[in-house]
Scaffold this motif. Sequence first.
Motif, mmCIF file in Angstrom:
data_model
loop_
_atom_site.group_PDB
_atom_site.id
_atom_site.type_symbol
_atom_site.label_atom_id
_atom_site.label_comp_id
_atom_site.label_asym_id
_atom_site.label_seq_id
_atom_site.Cartn_x
_atom_site.Cartn_y
_atom_site.Cartn_z
ATOM 1 N N ILE A 20 -6.374 -25.286 8.529
ATOM 2 C CA ILE A 20 -5.156 -25.727 7.840
ATOM 3 C C ILE A 20 -3.969 -25.558 8.773
ATOM 4 C CG2 ILE A 20 -3.752 -25.427 5.772
ATOM 5 C CD1 ILE A 20 -6.708 -26.003 5.196
ATOM 6 N N ILE A 21 -3.242 -26.625 8.994
ATOM 7 C CA ILE A 21 -2.083 -26.537 9.880
ATOM 8 C C ILE A 21 -0.834 -26.993 9.140
ATOM 9 C CG2 ILE A 21 -3.345 -26.661 12.052
ATOM 10 C CD1 ILE A 21 -2.881 -29.646 12.128
ATOM 11 N N GLN A 22 0.289 -26.424 9.551
ATOM 12 C CA GLN A 22 1.547 -26.705 8.856
ATOM 13 C C GLN A 22 2.650 -27.053 9.848
ATOM 14 O OE1 GLN A 22 2.769 -24.934 5.171
ATOM 15 N NE2 GLN A 22 1.502 -23.160 5.608
ATOM 16 N N PRO A 23 3.688 -27.704 9.345
ATOM 17 C CA PRO A 23 4.828 -28.047 10.200
ATOM 18 C C PRO A 23 5.845 -26.906 10.240
ATOM 19 C CG PRO A 23 5.160 -28.986 8.034
ATOM 20 C CD PRO A 23 3.838 -28.251 7.988
ATOM 21 N N PHE A 50 -11.840 -16.527 8.763
ATOM 22 C CA PHE A 50 -10.534 -17.158 8.928
ATOM 23 C C PHE A 50 -9.632 -16.391 9.886
ATOM 24 C CE2 PHE A 50 -12.038 -17.633 4.533
ATOM 25 C CZ PHE A 50 -12.254 -18.997 4.515
ATOM 26 N N LEU A 94 3.940 -19.865 12.279
ATOM 27 C CA LEU A 94 4.762 -20.821 13.025
ATOM 28 C C LEU A 94 6.178 -20.735 12.493
ATOM 29 C CD1 LEU A 94 4.934 -23.374 14.939
ATOM 30 C CD2 LEU A 94 4.594 -24.723 12.862
ATOM 31 N N PHE A 146 0.650 -29.133 3.900
ATOM 32 C CA PHE A 146 -0.568 -28.750 4.608
ATOM 33 C C PHE A 146 -1.328 -29.953 5.157
ATOM 34 C CE2 PHE A 146 0.143 -25.943 0.955
ATOM 35 C CZ PHE A 146 0.432 -24.771 1.622
ATOM 36 N N ALA A 205 -2.238 -31.623 -5.857
ATOM 37 C CA ALA A 205 -1.044 -30.969 -5.289
ATOM 38 C C ALA A 205 -1.464 -29.818 -4.376
ATOM 39 C CB ALA A 205 -0.146 -30.468 -6.411
ATOM 40 N N GLY A 206 -0.814 -29.698 -3.258
ATOM 41 C CA GLY A 206 -1.133 -28.616 -2.311
ATOM 42 C C GLY A 206 -2.584 -28.653 -1.883
ATOM 43 N N ALA A 255 -4.168 -26.405 0.905
ATOM 44 C CA ALA A 255 -3.601 -25.056 1.054
ATOM 45 C C ALA A 255 -4.665 -24.027 1.415
ATOM 46 C CB ALA A 255 -2.893 -24.639 -0.229
ATOM 47 N N SER A 256 -5.877 -24.235 0.968
ATOM 48 C CA SER A 256 -6.923 -23.238 1.213
ATOM 49 C C SER A 256 -8.022 -23.785 2.111
ATOM 50 C CB SER A 256 -7.533 -22.787 -0.118
ATOM 51 O OG SER A 256 -8.684 -22.010 0.129
ATOM 52 N N ALA A 257 -8.539 -22.909 2.958
ATOM 53 C CA ALA A 257 -9.615 -23.300 3.869
ATOM 54 C C ALA A 257 -10.960 -22.775 3.389
ATOM 55 C CB ALA A 257 -9.323 -22.759 5.265
ATOM 56 N N ARG A 258 -10.956 -22.165 2.227
ATOM 57 C CA ARG A 258 -12.178 -21.561 1.722
ATOM 58 C C ARG A 258 -13.222 -22.640 1.433
ATOM 59 N NH1 ARG A 258 -12.488 -16.400 -0.290
ATOM 60 N NH2 ARG A 258 -10.262 -16.223 -0.650
ATOM 61 N N ARG A 307 -1.086 -20.950 1.635
ATOM 62 C CA ARG A 307 0.000 -21.133 0.680
ATOM 63 C C ARG A 307 1.028 -20.013 0.829
ATOM 64 N NH1 ARG A 307 -0.305 -24.413 -3.776
ATOM 65 N NH2 ARG A 307 -2.560 -24.507 -3.781
ATOM 66 N N ASN A 349 -0.973 -21.006 9.335
ATOM 67 C CA ASN A 349 -1.961 -21.971 9.785
ATOM 68 C C ASN A 349 -3.299 -21.260 9.898
ATOM 69 O OD1 ASN A 349 -0.072 -24.389 10.871
ATOM 70 N ND2 ASN A 349 0.890 -22.412 11.222
ATOM 71 N N ILE A 350 -4.310 -21.872 9.319
ATOM 72 C CA ILE A 350 -5.604 -21.191 9.199
ATOM 73 C C ILE A 350 -6.613 -21.888 10.092
ATOM 74 C CG2 ILE A 350 -7.368 -20.419 7.572
ATOM 75 C CD1 ILE A 350 -4.547 -19.478 6.872
ATOM 76 N N ALA A 364 -7.781 -17.010 3.984
ATOM 77 C CA ALA A 364 -8.377 -18.263 3.494
ATOM 78 C C ALA A 364 -7.322 -19.273 3.062
ATOM 79 C CB ALA A 364 -9.320 -17.974 2.331
ATOM 80 N N SER A 365 -6.194 -18.797 2.585
ATOM 81 C CA SER A 365 -5.177 -19.714 2.072
ATOM 82 C C SER A 365 -3.911 -19.668 2.913
ATOM 83 C CB SER A 365 -4.836 -19.363 0.624
ATOM 84 O OG SER A 365 -3.697 -20.090 0.214
#
Lengths: 475, 475
Positions: free
Chosen positions: A453-456, B43, B48, A43, A243-244, A247-250, B250, B452-453, B247-248
């Motif tokens: 939160i962005i991911q690959p 959110f 992706l 993340f 770790a992680g 992961a959360s945008a809260r 994960r 992705n959030i 929100a998450s």
Amino acid sequence: MKLFALLLDRIIDRVNVNLRGLGFDVRLYVRVMAEYRYGGCSFACYGLSTYHPIHLQFNNSSLSGSYFLGRCKVRHSVLMRSDIRGDELKKKGQLWQIGDVSIPLYHDEIITIRNSFLDTTLVHSNSHSPESPEEFHIRNTVAMPYANIHGAPSEGSFIGTFGTIDLTTVHNCVIGHFAYIQAGEVRHEKFEPGTIFLRSPGSWEFHYQYDLAVLDKYIRHEEGEAPEGVFIDFAEPYEDAFAGLFASARQGHYPAGAGSFVSRYAVKRGDTTIGANVLVAQRSYLENAVISKGSNAQEKCYVINSVLGPCCVAAHGAKIVGARLEEKVFVGFNSFLRGTEEAPLTVGKDCIIMPHTIIDLEEPLHIPANRLVWGHIRNEADLATQTVDLDEFASGSGDVQIGHMCFRGDTGDFVRGFRERIEHILQENGAYWDGHDKDKGHAQNMKYLTFNIIQPYADGEAEGLYPTIDIRPIS
Amino acid sequence: MKLFALLLDRIIDRVNVNLRGLGFDVRLYVRVMAEYRYGGCSFACYGLSTYHPIHLQFNNSSLSGSYFLGRCKVRHSVLMRSDIRGDELKKKGQLWQIGDVSIPLYHDEIITIRNSFLDTTLVHSNSHSPESPEEFHIRNTVAMPYANIHGAPSEGSFIGTFGTIDLTTVHNCVIGHFAYIQAGEVRHEKFEPGTIFLRSPGSWEFHYQYDLAVLDKYIRHEEGEAPEGVFIDFAEPYEDAFAGLFASARQGHYPAGAGSFVSRYAVKRGDTTIGANVLVAQRSYLENAVISKGSNAQEKCYVINSVLGPCCVAAHGAKIVGARLEEKVFVGFNSFLRGTEEAPLTVGKDCIIMPHTIIDLEEPLHIPANRLVWGHIRNEADLATQTVDLDEFASGSGDVQIGHMCFRGDTGDFVRGFRERIEHILQENGAYWDGHDKDKGHAQNMKYLTFNIIQPYADGEAEGLYPTIDIRPIS
């Protein structure tokens, strides 16, 4: 993973061609760290607020575990667990004063990162280069874990583990691990591990070199190996807490005094209390900590079983354990302060702990108020050779040698400049906010920050890389 | 909030000018829903993966609670808790067969949403308009909660609460609440609430109109009010389970058979088991549910105290409570099936429950295999007027009137077409996957999806709006 491997090659080639004059090869450093850490966390996070002009562009890059705020372009780069904080970038319309030159700014400043590999690196402040006032660039640069790139445009350079470049334009340099360089501009130089070098051109120079036997105990990093030593062992048990991380945008909430910002991406444990006007940045770790009014705990700092009095600064990467700091104590980048229950540390008010200082106690120790502190301190006896009263120092003249510290030039200017910088840091962080807009700093302005939160990509050729992303203000 | 208010005005004006011919004003519908729901969840999420070509553009829009997958541009729009699923968009290079015309595609298809307000709306499938094969557009359109826009380009239209437009190009129409329209193309028409209208031009027409007294019990929506009725009351207790849905980021894990995808944004409760090749989409709710091999539970569907046999379809918004479905039962959009412990429901294999059917039992009921089912069913007696054996129906000729259902045209073509569509849905969802790439469907392709959030500005003039965002493949 094919594109990720190609990207690493591209970065390595670009950096190596810059460092061929110094005979330095980044390949194994990059390969080992990429392998060592890749996959731990996928993340990345960017903050969004109306207080920080936004423009984010990510292209052909891997960003996992990293945090972005403000204006930043990243191309052909790998950023792992790094903090790119653009909240002190200069603004359009501003008249930027540097020395006796004033430069009008026609654009909001932007951080640009290209062909670079940053592992657990902090990028903050703004470009202090008069040649590039609107662009804080990091090009063809490799930075190892816990490096700080602070107001320091960098090109074709290597920054070792726990290395810091501060308010310095860096061209084609190798900064050894745990070296701290604040020198205006450096070119084609190799700084040995554990070099502490500050220079105000035309005014003064501060130099301290760690004994390599001491340094090796705390941090060593051989080509082709992962870094090792007390600093690494110290951080290890806390890794799980992060770790992680993103992961959360809260939006989290941690009780704190008025005007404080406690990042939901900081770890708060045990009996920790936070006063007013405090900034607790993401990726900082607080356990049984008292953070008094106006203090700040910056990225990757640890405050454990410790008290920070009012208006203390725990700069990026500072570790403060078993210590009681009185008012307005400054603890510089990557400093390591470790007292224990049997051998507690107290630091008197107005002390300046230089960046990259190691205080690792074998007996109880009180550092008197108003001291400048550097080097490696274990006991009372070390104070004589590695601290000096700031007023006494400032009023002296000529060159000064204390222990292995060597100072040339205007001590008064050095002390005045440092004090001003600490005031500036406190102001920027909002330590003095009294409810009026004009005194607002980071602690207050981050109140309305939202997290994204962005991911690959998770498989295929692009695994580990992010898609092309462009985020701008509403138009 | 200033920009959000301006945006609502813009949308209302654009839609109203399109609907002035029908004398319909969307203003109060939009205002009430915007106020009613705004702020519940900030959110939004986009998926992706390498299996879904990506291009997302968001401009001057509010997206909170919404989910995006694939290629989609959103401009000047408010999307609240809506699902924009671009995983069935047509691909570049494809030869698209529609009727006896085949159209070569020069671009990957994209969903474009402009000047529109969608509340808890599902957008899925692809444009079935030969005039616009590469763009599935939704322009100047207002959709109320639980609407479905399924393969239905829409311009200047209003879709009421629980309304569905399916495989139909819609121009300047008002679709009443709980109306279902699948008609190829409709223009300047007003469809009353509870109208079920399907038409294959030149071949057949299916028409059913709910008794308004019955409809009012289940769903009513007056101008200036929030929607009310059994459907709303039913969903209410589950709202909390979806609070802060995205929100998450994960990746969750829920035990399921091979080749299944269980969205981490679905709610799984009680004793729920999921077989192989199953798709459980985001925002679906499973409680004490058995989902057998090859079945799917689509967006906003509820499966509670129920068993879905192999290869069943619970389409978008279907609610299945206290029911046992045998093999290959199709439950259409927004259908409401409610048995109880005292009055359980069983549905025999190969039944087709038409979209927008209400089965709300007052006594135990078994629907025999191979039935077409529509209307409002409470007991055994209702089966005579609201179901028909599919083979018998298909072999008949001429017009058919059963209860309030009126069918004209080729029954065989209708049944054949429906069966083909169900097979197509099962294939698309990956129900028949046997480990080979060519049979992969949504359930298998979503394995490597990352989430992705994104969030809006949290204060100031832009509060509630997202910055401009553009996400494309790596270049």
